[in-house]
Design a protein around this motif. Structure first.
Motif, PDB file in Angstrom:
ATOM      1  N   HIS A  64       0.815  -1.214   0.000  1.00 24.90           N
ATOM      2  CA  HIS A  64       0.000   0.000   0.000  1.00 24.90           C
ATOM      3  C   HIS A  64       0.853   1.269   0.000  1.00 24.90           C
ATOM      4  CE1 HIS A  64      -3.780  -2.248   0.554  1.00 24.90           C
ATOM      5  NE2 HIS A  64      -3.041  -3.055   1.305  1.00 24.90           N
ATOM      6  N   ASN A  65       1.995   1.197  -0.715  1.00 24.90           N
ATOM      7  CA  ASN A  65       2.882   2.354  -0.869  1.00 24.90           C
ATOM      8  C   ASN A  65       3.356   2.932   0.461  1.00 24.90           C
ATOM      9  OD1 ASN A  65       2.688   2.289  -3.744  1.00 24.90           O
ATOM     10  ND2 ASN A  65       0.680   3.250  -3.576  1.00 24.90           N
ATOM     11  N   ALA A  66       3.627   2.024   1.396  1.00 29.64           N
ATOM     12  CA  ALA A  66       4.104   2.449   2.713  1.00 29.64           C
ATOM     13  C   ALA A  66       5.513   3.023   2.620  1.00 29.64           C
ATOM     14  CB  ALA A  66       4.080   1.256   3.680  1.00 29.64           C
ATOM     15  N   PHE A  67       5.810   3.926   3.545  1.00 29.10           N
ATOM     16  CA  PHE A  67       7.119   4.581   3.627  1.00 29.10           C
ATOM     17  C   PHE A  67       8.159   3.639   4.230  1.00 29.10           C
ATOM     18  CE2 PHE A  67       5.062   8.194   2.552  1.00 29.10           C
ATOM     19  CZ  PHE A  67       5.298   9.377   3.229  1.00 29.10           C
ATOM     20  N   ASN A  68       9.361   3.731   3.750  1.00 27.07           N
ATOM     21  CA  ASN A  68      10.534   3.296   4.486  1.00 27.07           C
ATOM     22  C   ASN A  68      11.659   4.259   4.138  1.00 27.07           C
ATOM     23  OD1 ASN A  68      11.495   2.557   1.962  1.00 27.07           O
ATOM     24  ND2 ASN A  68      11.254   0.364   2.283  1.00 27.07           N
ATOM     25  N   GLU A  69      12.856   4.009   4.624  1.00 34.00           N
ATOM     26  CA  GLU A  69      13.944   4.948   4.371  1.00 34.00           C
ATOM     27  C   GLU A  69      14.264   5.057   2.878  1.00 34.00           C
ATOM     28  OE1 GLU A  69      16.002   1.188   6.098  1.00 34.00           O
ATOM     29  OE2 GLU A  69      14.007   2.096   6.004  1.00 34.00           O
ATOM     30  N   GLY A  70      14.052   3.970   2.136  1.00 33.22           N
ATOM     31  CA  GLY A  70      14.298   4.001   0.702  1.00 33.22           C
ATOM     32  C   GLY A  70      13.317   4.897  -0.029  1.00 33.22           C
ATOM     33  N   VAL A  71      12.040   4.807   0.320  1.00 30.60           N
ATOM     34  CA  VAL A  71      11.016   5.657  -0.295  1.00 30.60           C
ATOM     35  C   VAL A  71      11.303   7.125  -0.006  1.00 30.60           C
ATOM     36  CG1 VAL A  71       8.569   6.253  -0.310  1.00 30.60           C
ATOM     37  CG2 VAL A  71       9.259   3.847  -0.186  1.00 30.60           C
ATOM     38  N   ILE A  72      11.626   7.417   1.248  1.00 32.26           N
ATOM     39  CA  ILE A  72      11.893   8.803   1.637  1.00 32.26           C
ATOM     40  C   ILE A  72      13.093   9.352   0.867  1.00 32.26           C
ATOM     41  CG2 ILE A  72      12.653  10.281   3.555  1.00 32.26           C
ATOM     42  CD1 ILE A  72      11.025   8.323   5.384  1.00 32.26           C
ATOM     43  N   GLY A  73      14.157   8.559   0.768  1.00 36.29           N
ATOM     44  CA  GLY A  73      15.349   8.997   0.053  1.00 36.29           C
ATOM     45  C   GLY A  73      15.083   9.232  -1.419  1.00 36.29           C
ATOM     46  N   GLU A  74      14.299   8.342  -2.043  1.00 36.31           N
ATOM     47  CA  GLU A  74      14.007   8.508  -3.464  1.00 36.31           C
ATOM     48  C   GLU A  74      13.086   9.696  -3.718  1.00 36.31           C
ATOM     49  OE1 GLU A  74      14.724   3.955  -5.046  1.00 36.31           O
ATOM     50  OE2 GLU A  74      12.757   4.895  -5.349  1.00 36.31           O
ATOM     51  N   LEU A  75      12.123   9.926  -2.833  1.00 31.03           N
ATOM     52  CA  LEU A  75      11.270  11.107  -2.979  1.00 31.03           C
ATOM     53  C   LEU A  75      12.101  12.379  -2.854  1.00 31.03           C
ATOM     54  CD1 LEU A  75       8.081  10.074  -0.968  1.00 31.03           C
ATOM     55  CD2 LEU A  75       8.184  10.552  -3.418  1.00 31.03           C
ATOM     56  N   GLN A  76      13.036  12.407  -1.914  1.00 31.75           N
ATOM     57  CA  GLN A  76      13.902  13.579  -1.762  1.00 31.75           C
ATOM     58  C   GLN A  76      14.695  13.838  -3.037  1.00 31.75           C
ATOM     59  OE1 GLN A  76      14.363  15.684   1.222  1.00 31.75           O
ATOM     60  NE2 GLN A  76      15.147  16.883  -0.492  1.00 31.75           N
ATOM     61  N   THR A  77      15.316  12.788  -3.573  1.00 31.46           N
ATOM     62  CA  THR A  77      16.095  12.909  -4.803  1.00 31.46           C
ATOM     63  C   THR A  77      15.229  13.394  -5.962  1.00 31.46           C
ATOM     64  OG1 THR A  77      17.620  11.161  -4.109  1.00 31.46           O
ATOM     65  CG2 THR A  77      17.495  11.626  -6.475  1.00 31.46           C
ATOM     66  N   CYS A  78      14.018  12.829  -6.051  1.00 37.16           N
ATOM     67  CA  CYS A  78      13.114  13.178  -7.137  1.00 37.16           C
ATOM     68  C   CYS A  78      12.663  14.634  -7.045  1.00 37.16           C
ATOM     69  CB  CYS A  78      11.911  12.236  -7.098  1.00 37.16           C
ATOM     70  SG  CYS A  78      10.814  12.380  -8.517  1.00 37.16           S
ATOM     71  N   PHE A  79      12.251  15.068  -5.866  1.00 42.02           N
ATOM     72  CA  PHE A  79      11.789  16.450  -5.703  1.00 42.02           C
ATOM     73  C   PHE A  79      12.920  17.441  -5.950  1.00 42.02           C
ATOM     74  CE2 PHE A  79       8.518  14.683  -2.470  1.00 42.02           C
ATOM     75  CZ  PHE A  79       7.670  14.332  -3.499  1.00 42.02           C
ATOM     76  N   ASP A  80      14.122  17.112  -5.479  1.00 46.28           N
ATOM     77  CA  ASP A  80      15.265  18.001  -5.716  1.00 46.28           C
ATOM     78  C   ASP A  80      15.513  18.167  -7.213  1.00 46.28           C
ATOM     79  OD1 ASP A  80      15.813  18.524  -3.039  1.00 46.28           O
ATOM     80  OD2 ASP A  80      17.285  16.908  -2.855  1.00 46.28           O
ATOM     81  N   ALA A  81      15.430  17.066  -7.947  1.00 45.64           N
ATOM     82  CA  ALA A  81      15.672  17.125  -9.383  1.00 45.64           C
ATOM     83  C   ALA A  81      14.576  17.910 -10.104  1.00 45.64           C
ATOM     84  CB  ALA A  81      15.778  15.711  -9.950  1.00 45.64           C
ATOM     85  N   LEU A  82      13.323  17.683  -9.730  1.00 46.18           N
ATOM     86  CA  LEU A  82      12.218  18.366 -10.394  1.00 46.18           C
ATOM     87  C   LEU A  82      12.244  19.870 -10.142  1.00 46.18           C
ATOM     88  CD1 LEU A  82       9.337  15.802  -9.758  1.00 46.18           C
ATOM     89  CD2 LEU A  82      10.497  16.275 -11.922  1.00 46.18           C
ATOM     90  N   ALA A  83      12.752  20.278  -8.992  1.00 48.04           N
ATOM     91  CA  ALA A  83      12.852  21.705  -8.690  1.00 48.04           C
ATOM     92  C   ALA A  83      13.741  22.424  -9.694  1.00 48.04           C
ATOM     93  CB  ALA A  83      13.384  21.909  -7.273  1.00 48.04           C
ATOM     94  N   HIS A  84      14.681  21.708 -10.293  1.00 51.23           N
ATOM     95  CA  HIS A  84      15.626  22.318 -11.233  1.00 51.23           C
ATOM     96  C   HIS A  84      15.334  21.946 -12.684  1.00 51.23           C
ATOM     97  CE1 HIS A  84      17.844  22.391  -7.355  1.00 51.23           C
ATOM     98  NE2 HIS A  84      18.236  23.554  -7.812  1.00 51.23           N
ATOM     99  N   ASP A  85      14.193  21.323 -12.932  1.00 46.40           N
ATOM    100  CA  ASP A  85      13.831  20.899 -14.281  1.00 46.40           C
ATOM    101  C   ASP A  85      12.887  21.927 -14.898  1.00 46.40           C
ATOM    102  OD1 ASP A  85      12.943  19.664 -16.596  1.00 46.40           O
ATOM    103  OD2 ASP A  85      12.841  17.676 -15.701  1.00 46.40           O
ATOM    104  N   ASP A  86      13.417  22.773 -15.765  1.00 40.81           N
ATOM    105  CA  ASP A  86      12.615  23.851 -16.353  1.00 40.81           C
ATOM    106  C   ASP A  86      11.564  23.340 -17.330  1.00 40.81           C
ATOM    107  OD1 ASP A  86      14.021  25.722 -14.905  1.00 40.81           O
ATOM    108  OD2 ASP A  86      15.470  26.118 -16.508  1.00 40.81           O
ATOM    109  N   ASP A  87      11.680  22.094 -17.753  1.00 40.50           N
ATOM    110  CA  ASP A  87      10.678  21.526 -18.661  1.00 40.50           C
ATOM    111  C   ASP A  87       9.418  21.070 -17.922  1.00 40.50           C
ATOM    112  OD1 ASP A  87      12.279  21.875 -20.909  1.00 40.50           O
ATOM    113  OD2 ASP A  87      13.284  19.954 -20.618  1.00 40.50           O
ATOM    114  N   VAL A  88       9.470  21.048 -16.598  1.00 41.34           N
ATOM    115  CA  VAL A  88       8.334  20.603 -15.780  1.00 41.34           C
ATOM    116  C   VAL A  88       7.654  21.810 -15.161  1.00 41.34           C
ATOM    117  CG1 VAL A  88       7.653  19.316 -13.712  1.00 41.34           C
ATOM    118  CG2 VAL A  88       9.319  18.334 -15.303  1.00 41.34           C
ATOM    119  N   ARG A  89       6.359  21.946 -15.395  1.00 39.86           N
ATOM    120  CA  ARG A  89       5.575  23.044 -14.844  1.00 39.86           C
ATOM    121  C   ARG A  89       4.703  22.619 -13.669  1.00 39.86           C
ATOM    122  NH1 ARG A  89       3.418  27.142 -17.803  1.00 39.86           N
ATOM    123  NH2 ARG A  89       2.703  27.652 -15.698  1.00 39.86           N
TER     124      ARG A  89
END
Length: 261
Positions: free
Chosen positions: A25-50
């Protein structure tokens, strides 16, 4: 980017981040949290994403913390627990302060940390099958790291009830208390989401980022001379910007502004 727990799909200026652990059920663990952090950081700098959409594969949006992860945390030292909780807090803050609009697409249960993710997003679109809860007290815990975003979303008065009772919040109630902006039948979820995305894409990206920071600047503050001065400086700065000049020129010339593709 390749992930173990997420899927990232980009299409027409929209990035959809799928939580992809449907078997738990898409539960959190340290891996999910780390990947979400990496993903959000990258999207913040992606000018092609609105626009960033956060969604969950399977029946649930996210059932909160993975029980094995929680058990491991319970056996760890105080310092290890603090470091672990700080990683979760940082990820939620990164989502909440992302420099572009964020939408939670909630098709099922969003419990505990899942409700925290929903609350950290700017907009929530939920199906009539969605269920929400701050369920921590039933596990002997408190909704600590998610609390700033849940309280911001539903207000202190509602939080006092749901933090203490851990009651399930159905879609109608979520709409009533301000947690969800739109609710719809499950088969209309993506259509409803697309209408909101279309509306967002009509606006200017820097102006939307500035509008998000404006809300944080004025919320829960007295309307005094200092606030009036800050808001005046805020709009004056924007008026001098390239987006404002483009928007006014496009309006006067009856053409589409250049941020609409």
């Amino acid at each position: 980017m390749k992930f173990d727990y997420l899927e990232l799909i980009k299409d027409n200026q929209v990035a959809t981040v799928w939580l992809s652990r449907p078997d738990v059920h898409n539960a959190f663990n340290e891996g999910v949290i780390g990947e979400l952090q990496t993903c959000f950081d990258a999207l913040a700098h992606d000018d092609d994403v609105r626009v960033v959409v956060l969604a969950g594969r399977g029946k649930s949006f996210s059932a909160g913390a993975d029980l094995n992860w929680m058990k491991k945390a319970g056996e760890a030292s105080v310092d290890e627990n603090i470091a672990d909780a700080k990683r979760l807090a940082k990820m939620l803050h990164t989502l909440a302060t992302l420099n572009k609009p964020t939408i939670a697409r909630v098709q099922g249960a969003a419990l505990g940390g899942g409700m925290g993710l929903v609350s950290a997003c700017d907009i929530c679109v939920a199906s009539t099958h969605a269920k929400f809860a701050t369920s921590e007290v039933r596990l002997g815990l408190a909704p600590s790291t998610i609390s700033p975003y849940v309280v911001r979303a539903i207000g202190e008065r509602q939080a006092r009830r749901y933090f203490l009772t851990a009651e399930r919040i159905d879609a109608d109630t979520a709409l009533h208390i301000g947690l969800a902006h739109e609710i719809c039948e499950p088969d209309a979820l993506d259509e409803t989401l697309d209408k909101i995305i279309h509306a967002i894409l009509q606006g200017a990206p820097f102006a939307q980022c500035a509008s998000k920071s404006l809300i944080d600047m004025v919320a829960n503050r007295p309307i005094d001379d200092q606030l009036l001065d800050e808001t005046a400086k805020h709009i004056a700065t924007l008026r001098q910007g390239a987006e404002a000049k483009e928007g006014l020129t496009a309006f006067l010339n009856k053409r589409t502004p250049n941020w609409i593709v």
